[in-house]
Design a protein around this motif. Structure first.
Motif, PDB file in Angstrom:
ATOM      1  N   PHE A   1       0.835  -1.197   0.000  1.00  0.00           N
ATOM      2  CA  PHE A   1       0.000   0.000   0.000  1.00  0.00           C
ATOM      3  C   PHE A   1       0.865   1.239   0.000  1.00  0.00           C
ATOM      4  O   PHE A   1       1.818   1.301   0.781  1.00  0.00           O
ATOM      5  N   PRO A   2       0.540   2.202  -0.809  1.00  0.00           N
ATOM      6  CA  PRO A   2      -0.426   2.146  -1.896  1.00  0.00           C
ATOM      7  C   PRO A   2       0.054   1.227  -3.011  1.00  0.00           C
ATOM      8  O   PRO A   2       1.255   0.999  -3.151  1.00  0.00           O
ATOM      9  N   PRO A   3      -0.880   0.698  -3.824  1.00  0.00           N
ATOM     10  CA  PRO A   3      -0.502  -0.259  -4.860  1.00  0.00           C
ATOM     11  C   PRO A   3       0.324   0.338  -5.998  1.00  0.00           C
ATOM     12  O   PRO A   3       0.973  -0.386  -6.728  1.00  0.00           O
ATOM     13  N   VAL A   4       0.286   1.647  -6.134  1.00  0.00           N
ATOM     14  CA  VAL A   4       1.143   2.376  -7.061  1.00  0.00           C
ATOM     15  C   VAL A   4       1.955   3.338  -6.199  1.00  0.00           C
ATOM     16  O   VAL A   4       1.390   4.029  -5.344  1.00  0.00           O
ATOM     17  N   PRO A   5       3.272   3.380  -6.366  1.00  0.00           N
ATOM     18  CA  PRO A   5       4.071   4.276  -5.518  1.00  0.00           C
ATOM     19  C   PRO A   5       3.559   5.715  -5.558  1.00  0.00           C
ATOM     20  O   PRO A   5       3.262   6.252  -6.626  1.00  0.00           O
ATOM     21  N   GLU A   6       3.432   6.300  -4.380  1.00  0.00           N
ATOM     22  CA  GLU A   6       2.945   7.679  -4.246  1.00  0.00           C
ATOM     23  C   GLU A   6       4.106   8.615  -3.978  1.00  0.00           C
ATOM     24  O   GLU A   6       5.108   8.214  -3.384  1.00  0.00           O
TER      25      GLU A   6
ATOM     26  N   TYR B   1      15.630   0.274  -2.228  1.00  0.00           N
ATOM     27  CA  TYR B   1      15.646   1.160  -3.387  1.00  0.00           C
ATOM     28  C   TYR B   1      15.184   0.382  -4.607  1.00  0.00           C
ATOM     29  O   TYR B   1      15.723  -0.673  -4.932  1.00  0.00           O
ATOM     30  N   GLY B   2      14.180   0.926  -5.287  1.00  0.00           N
ATOM     31  CA  GLY B   2      13.607   0.239  -6.440  1.00  0.00           C
ATOM     32  C   GLY B   2      14.056   0.766  -7.788  1.00  0.00           C
ATOM     33  O   GLY B   2      13.625   0.271  -8.820  1.00  0.00           O
ATOM     34  N   GLY B   3      14.887   1.811  -7.786  1.00  0.00           N
ATOM     35  CA  GLY B   3      15.346   2.375  -9.053  1.00  0.00           C
ATOM     36  C   GLY B   3      14.505   3.564  -9.458  1.00  0.00           C
ATOM     37  O   GLY B   3      13.882   4.226  -8.630  1.00  0.00           O
ATOM     38  N   SER B   4      14.472   3.825 -10.748  1.00  0.00           N
ATOM     39  CA  SER B   4      13.707   4.982 -11.232  1.00  0.00           C
ATOM     40  C   SER B   4      12.399   4.511 -11.864  1.00  0.00           C
ATOM     41  O   SER B   4      12.288   3.376 -12.330  1.00  0.00           O
ATOM     42  N   ILE B   5      11.415   5.392 -11.828  1.00  0.00           N
ATOM     43  CA  ILE B   5      10.118   5.109 -12.447  1.00  0.00           C
ATOM     44  C   ILE B   5       9.641   6.349 -13.188  1.00  0.00           C
ATOM     45  O   ILE B   5      10.148   7.450 -12.972  1.00  0.00           O
ATOM     46  N   ASN B   6       8.641   6.145 -14.023  1.00  0.00           N
ATOM     47  CA  ASN B   6       7.898   7.234 -14.645  1.00  0.00           C
ATOM     48  C   ASN B   6       6.548   7.244 -13.940  1.00  0.00           C
ATOM     49  O   ASN B   6       5.734   6.333 -14.145  1.00  0.00           O
ATOM     50  N   SER B   7       6.315   8.235 -13.111  1.00  0.00           N
ATOM     51  CA  SER B   7       5.085   8.255 -12.306  1.00  0.00           C
ATOM     52  C   SER B   7       3.827   8.391 -13.154  1.00  0.00           C
ATOM     53  O   SER B   7       2.731   8.092 -12.684  1.00  0.00           O
ATOM     54  N   ASN B   8       3.956   8.823 -14.397  1.00  0.00           N
ATOM     55  CA  ASN B   8       2.793   8.925 -15.282  1.00  0.00           C
ATOM     56  C   ASN B   8       2.420   7.580 -15.896  1.00  0.00           C
ATOM     57  O   ASN B   8       1.320   7.417 -16.401  1.00  0.00           O
ATOM     58  N   ASP B   9       3.322   6.623 -15.852  1.00  0.00           N
ATOM     59  CA  ASP B   9       3.054   5.275 -16.360  1.00  0.00           C
ATOM     60  C   ASP B   9       2.730   4.372 -15.171  1.00  0.00           C
ATOM     61  O   ASP B   9       3.569   3.619 -14.679  1.00  0.00           O
ATOM     62  N   THR B  10       1.486   4.470 -14.700  1.00  0.00           N
ATOM     63  CA  THR B  10       1.106   3.760 -13.475  1.00  0.00           C
ATOM     64  C   THR B  10       1.187   2.241 -13.625  1.00  0.00           C
ATOM     65  O   THR B  10       1.534   1.548 -12.674  1.00  0.00           O
ATOM     66  N   THR B  11       0.901   1.729 -14.806  1.00  0.00           N
ATOM     67  CA  THR B  11       0.963   0.277 -15.014  1.00  0.00           C
ATOM     68  C   THR B  11       2.389  -0.227 -14.832  1.00  0.00           C
ATOM     69  O   THR B  11       2.619  -1.224 -14.144  1.00  0.00           O
ATOM     70  N   SER B  12       3.337   0.472 -15.415  1.00  0.00           N
ATOM     71  CA  SER B  12       4.739   0.076 -15.292  1.00  0.00           C
ATOM     72  C   SER B  12       5.233   0.234 -13.854  1.00  0.00           C
ATOM     73  O   SER B  12       5.946  -0.626 -13.336  1.00  0.00           O
ATOM     74  N   ALA B  13       4.854   1.344 -13.205  1.00  0.00           N
ATOM     75  CA  ALA B  13       5.266   1.582 -11.817  1.00  0.00           C
ATOM     76  C   ALA B  13       4.704   0.496 -10.894  1.00  0.00           C
ATOM     77  O   ALA B  13       5.403  -0.016 -10.019  1.00  0.00           O
TER      78      ALA B  13
ATOM     79  N   SER C   1       3.803  -2.537 -11.761  1.00  0.00           N
ATOM     80  CA  SER C   1       4.453  -3.795 -12.103  1.00  0.00           C
ATOM     81  C   SER C   1       5.838  -3.899 -11.456  1.00  0.00           C
ATOM     82  O   SER C   1       6.195  -4.941 -10.894  1.00  0.00           O
ATOM     83  N   LYS C   2       6.589  -2.826 -11.522  1.00  0.00           N
ATOM     84  CA  LYS C   2       7.924  -2.805 -10.918  1.00  0.00           C
ATOM     85  C   LYS C   2       7.827  -2.968  -9.402  1.00  0.00           C
ATOM     86  O   LYS C   2       8.576  -3.731  -8.797  1.00  0.00           O
ATOM     87  N   LEU C   3       6.882  -2.265  -8.784  1.00  0.00           N
ATOM     88  CA  LEU C   3       6.668  -2.375  -7.340  1.00  0.00           C
ATOM     89  C   LEU C   3       6.275  -3.793  -6.960  1.00  0.00           C
ATOM     90  O   LEU C   3       6.822  -4.361  -6.007  1.00  0.00           O
ATOM     91  N   ASN C   4       5.352  -4.399  -7.692  1.00  0.00           N
ATOM     92  CA  ASN C   4       4.896  -5.754  -7.361  1.00  0.00           C
ATOM     93  C   ASN C   4       6.011  -6.780  -7.502  1.00  0.00           C
ATOM     94  O   ASN C   4       6.090  -7.714  -6.705  1.00  0.00           O
ATOM     95  N   ALA C   5       6.864  -6.612  -8.501  1.00  0.00           N
ATOM     96  CA  ALA C   5       7.984  -7.538  -8.659  1.00  0.00           C
ATOM     97  C   ALA C   5       8.917  -7.454  -7.449  1.00  0.00           C
ATOM     98  O   ALA C   5       9.349  -8.482  -6.907  1.00  0.00           O
ATOM     99  N   LEU C   6       9.214  -6.239  -6.999  1.00  0.00           N
ATOM    100  CA  LEU C   6      10.081  -6.071  -5.826  1.00  0.00           C
ATOM    101  C   LEU C   6       9.389  -6.558  -4.558  1.00  0.00           C
ATOM    102  O   LEU C   6      10.012  -7.193  -3.703  1.00  0.00           O
ATOM    103  N   ALA C   7       8.090  -6.286  -4.425  1.00  0.00           N
ATOM    104  CA  ALA C   7       7.334  -6.740  -3.251  1.00  0.00           C
ATOM    105  C   ALA C   7       7.285  -8.262  -3.199  1.00  0.00           C
ATOM    106  O   ALA C   7       7.412  -8.855  -2.120  1.00  0.00           O
TER     107      ALA C   7
END
Length: 149
Positions: free
Chosen positions: A64-69, A91-103, A105-111
């Motif tokens: 939580f939240p399911p998309v990094p805030e 540390y999860g690396g860099s993300i594009n906060s406008n691409d919520t699907t990718s963010a 997905s990256k969060l879920n893989a690390l989780a």
């Protein structure tokens, strides 16, 4: 060894709760992961009419939240919060906060990787720890890092 980049805490002894953070330029985005030590079947607590929408698998973690805030602070303040709460910080690396699907997905893989690490560690400790017969205190036979090599 995992691919998780611990900034606070240790993959040899994960706490079971962590802040996973990402960077986008100068901003920090974060989510919180809890690995449950007790598995639960979420569908038992959902009204019958909603059960089709819940996966059949056991619930072993929560993100939580399911998309990094966006985190309102800098990395130093995030580290201080993590230390004061005794959380792991990953540390999860860099993300594009406008691409919520990718963010997400990256969060879920690390989780998922963190949850597996925690579960494996709990299993390992259950096998390699003993309780003192007189005091009941739990003591390790050997440090985990020695037994895993």
């Amino acid at each position: 060894m995992s691919n998780l980049e611990f900034k606070f805490g240790s993959e040899d002894n994960p706490k079971g709760h962590a802040i996973i953070y990402f960077e986008e330029f100068e901003e920090i985005f974060a989510s919180y992961v809890i690995n449950f030590p007790i598995k639960g079947e979420l569908s038992k607590y959902i009204p019958e009419m909603f059960k089709d929408q819940i996966p059949d698998e056991e619930m072993t973690k929560m993100v939580f939240p399911p998309v990094p805030e966006k985190f309102n602070g800098n990395l130093d303040s995030l580290i201080k919060i993590t230390q004061s709460r005794a959380d792991d910080l990953i540390y999860g690396g860099s993300i594009n906060s406008n691409d919520t699907t990718s963010a997400m997905s990256k969060l879920n893989a690390l989780a998922n990787e963190y949850s597996k690490l925690c579960t494996d560690n709990m299993r390992f400790l259950a096998v390699n720890m003993t309780a003192d017969p007189y005091t009941g205190f739990i003591t390790r036979i050997q440090p985990a890092w020695l037994l895993r090599e």
